[in-house]
Design a protein around this motif. Structure first.
Motif, PDB file in Angstrom:
ATOM      1  N   UNK A  79     -30.509  39.607  14.305  1.00 51.74           N
ATOM      2  CA  UNK A  79     -29.561  38.196  14.178  1.00 51.74           C
ATOM      3  C   UNK A  79     -29.577  38.113  15.890  1.00 51.74           C
ATOM      4  N   UNK A  80     -29.227  36.461  16.008  1.00 56.94           N
ATOM      5  CA  UNK A  80     -29.047  36.257  17.399  1.00 56.94           C
ATOM      6  C   UNK A  80     -27.786  35.350  17.521  1.00 56.94           C
ATOM      7  N   UNK A  81     -26.803  35.831  18.699  1.00 58.95           N
ATOM      8  CA  UNK A  81     -25.776  35.002  19.047  1.00 58.95           C
ATOM      9  C   UNK A  81     -25.555  34.715  20.377  1.00 58.95           C
ATOM     10  N   UNK A  82     -25.644  33.622  20.725  1.00 66.50           N
ATOM     11  CA  UNK A  82     -25.461  33.428  22.474  1.00 66.50           C
ATOM     12  C   UNK A  82     -26.601  34.002  23.096  1.00 66.50           C
ATOM     13  N   UNK A  83     -27.697  34.195  22.380  1.00 67.88           N
ATOM     14  CA  UNK A  83     -28.762  34.953  23.241  1.00 67.88           C
ATOM     15  C   UNK A  83     -28.771  36.524  23.161  1.00 67.88           C
ATOM     16  N   UNK A  84     -27.860  37.106  22.475  1.00 67.84           N
ATOM     17  CA  UNK A  84     -27.911  38.569  22.136  1.00 67.84           C
ATOM     18  C   UNK A  84     -28.157  39.056  20.502  1.00 67.84           C
ATOM     19  N   UNK A  85     -28.690  40.296  20.702  1.00 63.75           N
ATOM     20  CA  UNK A  85     -29.121  40.507  19.333  1.00 63.75           C
ATOM     21  C   UNK A  85     -28.915  42.201  19.436  1.00 63.75           C
ATOM     22  N   UNK A  86     -29.216  42.976  18.131  1.00 60.37           N
ATOM     23  CA  UNK A  86     -29.114  44.035  18.298  1.00 60.37           C
ATOM     24  C   UNK A  86     -27.903  44.830  18.731  1.00 60.37           C
ATOM     25  N   UNK A  87     -28.121  45.957  19.521  1.00 58.54           N
ATOM     26  CA  UNK A  87     -26.851  46.752  20.130  1.00 58.54           C
ATOM     27  C   UNK A  87     -25.879  45.692  20.882  1.00 58.54           C
ATOM     28  N   UNK A  88     -26.646  44.732  21.786  1.00 61.07           N
ATOM     29  CA  UNK A  88     -25.551  43.878  22.696  1.00 61.07           C
ATOM     30  C   UNK A  88     -24.953  42.927  21.828  1.00 61.07           C
ATOM     31  N   UNK A  89     -25.323  42.631  20.782  1.00 61.62           N
ATOM     32  CA  UNK A  89     -24.755  41.691  19.670  1.00 61.62           C
ATOM     33  C   UNK A  89     -23.360  42.423  19.309  1.00 61.62           C
ATOM     34  N   UNK A  90     -23.722  43.707  18.800  1.00 65.26           N
ATOM     35  CA  UNK A  90     -22.753  44.471  18.452  1.00 65.26           C
ATOM     36  C   UNK A  90     -21.284  44.607  19.355  1.00 65.26           C
ATOM     37  N   UNK A  91     -21.933  45.038  20.884  1.00 67.48           N
ATOM     38  CA  UNK A  91     -20.924  45.225  21.887  1.00 67.48           C
ATOM     39  C   UNK A  91     -20.142  43.827  22.187  1.00 67.48           C
ATOM     40  N   UNK A  92     -20.969  42.539  21.738  1.00 64.04           N
ATOM     41  CA  UNK A  92     -20.207  41.280  22.064  1.00 64.04           C
ATOM     42  C   UNK A  92     -19.216  40.924  20.930  1.00 64.04           C
ATOM     43  N   UNK A  93     -19.649  41.281  19.561  1.00 66.14           N
ATOM     44  CA  UNK A  93     -18.518  41.191  18.416  1.00 66.14           C
ATOM     45  C   UNK A  93     -17.481  42.117  18.635  1.00 66.14           C
ATOM     46  N   UNK A  94     -17.560  43.195  19.119  1.00 61.34           N
ATOM     47  CA  UNK A  94     -16.537  44.277  19.372  1.00 61.34           C
ATOM     48  C   UNK A  94     -15.597  43.750  20.299  1.00 61.34           C
ATOM     49  N   UNK A  95     -16.213  43.174  21.398  1.00 56.97           N
ATOM     50  CA  UNK A  95     -15.203  42.494  22.085  1.00 56.97           C
ATOM     51  C   UNK A  95     -14.271  41.396  21.702  1.00 56.97           C
ATOM     52  N   UNK A  96     -14.811  40.529  21.102  1.00 54.96           N
ATOM     53  CA  UNK A  96     -14.454  39.301  20.531  1.00 54.96           C
ATOM     54  C   UNK A  96     -13.264  39.837  19.538  1.00 54.96           C
ATOM     55  N   UNK A  97     -13.453  41.038  18.743  1.00 53.87           N
ATOM     56  CA  UNK A  97     -12.475  41.358  17.894  1.00 53.87           C
ATOM     57  C   UNK A  97     -11.215  42.024  18.653  1.00 53.87           C
ATOM     58  N   UNK A  98     -11.638  42.809  19.588  1.00 49.63           N
ATOM     59  CA  UNK A  98     -10.390  43.195  20.576  1.00 49.63           C
ATOM     60  C   UNK A  98      -9.521  42.011  21.160  1.00 49.63           C
ATOM     61  N   UNK A  99     -10.140  40.986  21.486  1.00 48.09           N
ATOM     62  CA  UNK A  99      -9.336  40.135  21.802  1.00 48.09           C
ATOM     63  C   UNK A  99      -8.480  39.213  20.749  1.00 48.09           C
ATOM     64  N   UNK A 100      -8.857  39.244  19.611  1.00 49.55           N
ATOM     65  CA  UNK A 100      -8.557  38.636  18.660  1.00 49.55           C
ATOM     66  C   UNK A 100      -7.143  39.585  18.055  1.00 49.55           C
ATOM     67  N   UNK A 101      -7.414  40.855  18.105  1.00 48.81           N
ATOM     68  CA  UNK A 101      -6.138  41.812  17.776  1.00 48.81           C
ATOM     69  C   UNK A 101      -5.274  41.787  18.676  1.00 48.81           C
ATOM     70  N   UNK A 102      -5.528  41.503  19.889  1.00 51.14           N
ATOM     71  CA  UNK A 102      -4.531  41.417  20.935  1.00 51.14           C
ATOM     72  C   UNK A 102      -3.776  40.307  20.808  1.00 51.14           C
TER      73      UNK A 102
END
Length: 498
Positions: free
Chosen positions: A386-409
């Motif tokens: 899958x592709x989001x904002x030009x990122x896929x695979x491991x990098x997409x996982x890293x991006x989603x993780x960052x988004x979830x962290x800011x949402x929790x904060x």
């Protein structure tokens, strides 16, 4: 097993001897962690483990540990001997490391599954004995010496962890020149097992102390959800649990990303991993001073909002020097989070709830730790392309993780109550801004220049309230249930959020 002594009957010499062996145990444990835990994912990858298996390898030990927490107090009541429980758990973990080494030295068709089984069993036993160990060691160390003792012990453990992780990467790289990768890992894991056996021996040399079962009070999980008086504690646990989930969604996959996509050597992997540990060591004094100035809640909030950088920065470079810089930033952030969450928890507790709370806290954190790792593995397995904002695979996982962290904060930090009355919310907001935008750079540069000046202040530096609680002992770590009048006081500051 030696006779069990009453706490007050230990001589000064017996206490000093036990404290010395406790420090040796901690260093041996860190050696095991740096040689073993840090390289288990890389070992599994060398045997052909998929990303999903890497996620499971991170998740299963925590999930099993959470399950065992339900029995930790029952085991303590049954045996009535904390030393016996701790020594037995450490010994089982050492044997499990030998089994992992054997699997690597003589691999077969089920090697990956067997590694997961033995690693899960060993780590689960280590988590199971944590409440007993915390209670035992707090009774050995005199109250007025606890802050200094644990600061020094923690410092030596961090140094050993850094040295072990860094050295293991270099040694593995050299061993692979002469032996197959699996054999190289097997040799390192034999040394990790030896370190845990040494840790077990050091534990046997510590004095045993009678545990007063009648003083133990238990908090049921249902109390946290059903009693309005525990609302603030539940918010805190939810915050920590969901932030842990968000972090572990990405954390297990940095190793396969570096080895499989960036094609790093094990030496480079060891250097990157050890850099984060070193950054933590150098950052502790800075965070201690900041907690002195602004308080635990403010630092906890700041660290939560900074935490997305730990994964998002990896989107912008694949070069080793930049990744080292990213891990320095990550280590800096998590050192502040760890100290703040430790002291924040201490500010809400009573001694008699110590074993009960530690087990419940571990259940929350471990379950969400496991869930995050499994979710990340499932995402890579089902949406790896899958592709989001030009990122896929491991990098997409890293991006989603960052988004979830800011949402929790954003969602949970306003719910965190402060242990003191906040008279000026705009002033506290300014403190958070300074802490995030200004002080991190100054502090990081200052402590890199001053080098290894991270003695007692590294851990014992807290707020005046936090410092007083810390002197009551590491055994109070993690207790998070406010009682009686303190719950009423928390209502006063309930509206005083950032």
């Amino acid at each position: 097993m030696e006779p069990i002594e009453e706490e007050g009957t230990l001589t000064r010499g017996e206490r000093n001897r036990s404290m010395k062996y406790s420090t040796a145990d901690g260093m041996a444990y860190s050696l095991m962690t740096g040689l073993g835990d840090a390289y288990i994912p890389a070992a599994a990858i060398s045997l052909g483990a998929t990303n999903f298996y890497i996620g499971l390898l991170a998740a299963l030990p925590q999930l099993f540990g959470a399950f065992l927490q339900f029995f930790s107090l029952s085991i303590l009541r049954f045996f009535k001997d904390r030393k016996l429980i701790v020594v037995a758990g450490a010994f089982v973990q050492a044997v499990c490391w030998l089994c992992v080494a054997a699997v690597m030295l003589w691999p077969g068709p089920l090697s990956i599954e067997l590694i997961a089984v033995f690693f899960t069993l060993g780590t689960g036993c280590s988590l199971l004995i944590n409440p007993a160990w915390s209670s035992w060691i707090s009774d050995i160390v005199p109250e007025n010496e606890r802050a200094g003792f644990f600061a020094g012990r923690n410092r030596l453990m961090q140094l050993m962890l850094f040295a072990a992780t860094f050295t293991a990467g270099i040694v593995l790289n050299q061993l692979q020149l002469a032996y197959p990768a699996a054999v190289a890992f097997g040799i390192i894991f034999v040394v990790a097992a030896t370190a845990r056996f040494a840790s077990t021996f050091f534990l046997t040399q510590m004095s045993n102390i009678k545990y007063e079962i009648q003083l133990m009070r238990e908090i049921q999980l249902k109390h946290l959800f059903m009693l309005p008086a525990h609302r603030h504690e539940l918010w805190f646990l939810a915050f920590v649990a969901l932030l842990t989930f968000s972090v572990q969604f990405a954390s297990p996959f940095f190793t396969p990303y570096m080895l499989n996509e960036l094609h790093f050597t094990l030496e480079a992997l060891g250097i990157v991993t050890a850099t984060s540990v070193l950054a933590k060591i150098l950052s502790y004094p800075y965070w201690g001073k900041i907690i002195d100035r602004f308080g635990n809640r403010t630092v906890l909030i700041a660290a939560a909002f900074l935490s997305p950088l730990g994964s998002v920065l990896w989107l912008f470079s694949k070069d080793l020097p930049m990744l080292l810089l990213f891990n320095i930033v990550s280590g800096f952030i998590w050192s502040g989070y760890e100290i703040a969450v430790f002291n924040y928890a201490l500010s809400m507790v009573g001694r008699e709830l110590r074993p009960s709370f530690i087990s419940k806290y571990n259940i929350f954190v471990n379950v969400f730790y496991a869930a995050g790792a499994i979710a990340g593995g499932l995402f890579l397995m089902g949406f790896g392309n899958a592709m989001l904002f030009g990122f896929s695979g491991f990098l997409l996982v890293f991006l989603i993780s960052g988004i979830m962290r800011i949402v929790v904060a954003l969602a949970f930090t306003p719910k965190l109550t402060s242990g003191r009355e906040v008279l000026n919310t705009s002033q506290e907001r300014a403190m958070v801004f300074d802490l995030v935008a200004v002080y991190p750079t100054q502090g990081a540069v200052s402590h890199v220049l001053t080098g290894w000046n991270f003695t007692r202040k590294a851990v014992s530096s807290t707020t005046e309230r936090g410092g007083r609680i810390m002197k009551e002992g590491l055994g109070a770590t993690g207790e998070l249930l406010v009682e009686g009048g303190r719950k009423l006081m928390s209502k006063v500051s309930r509206r005083k959020h950032l």
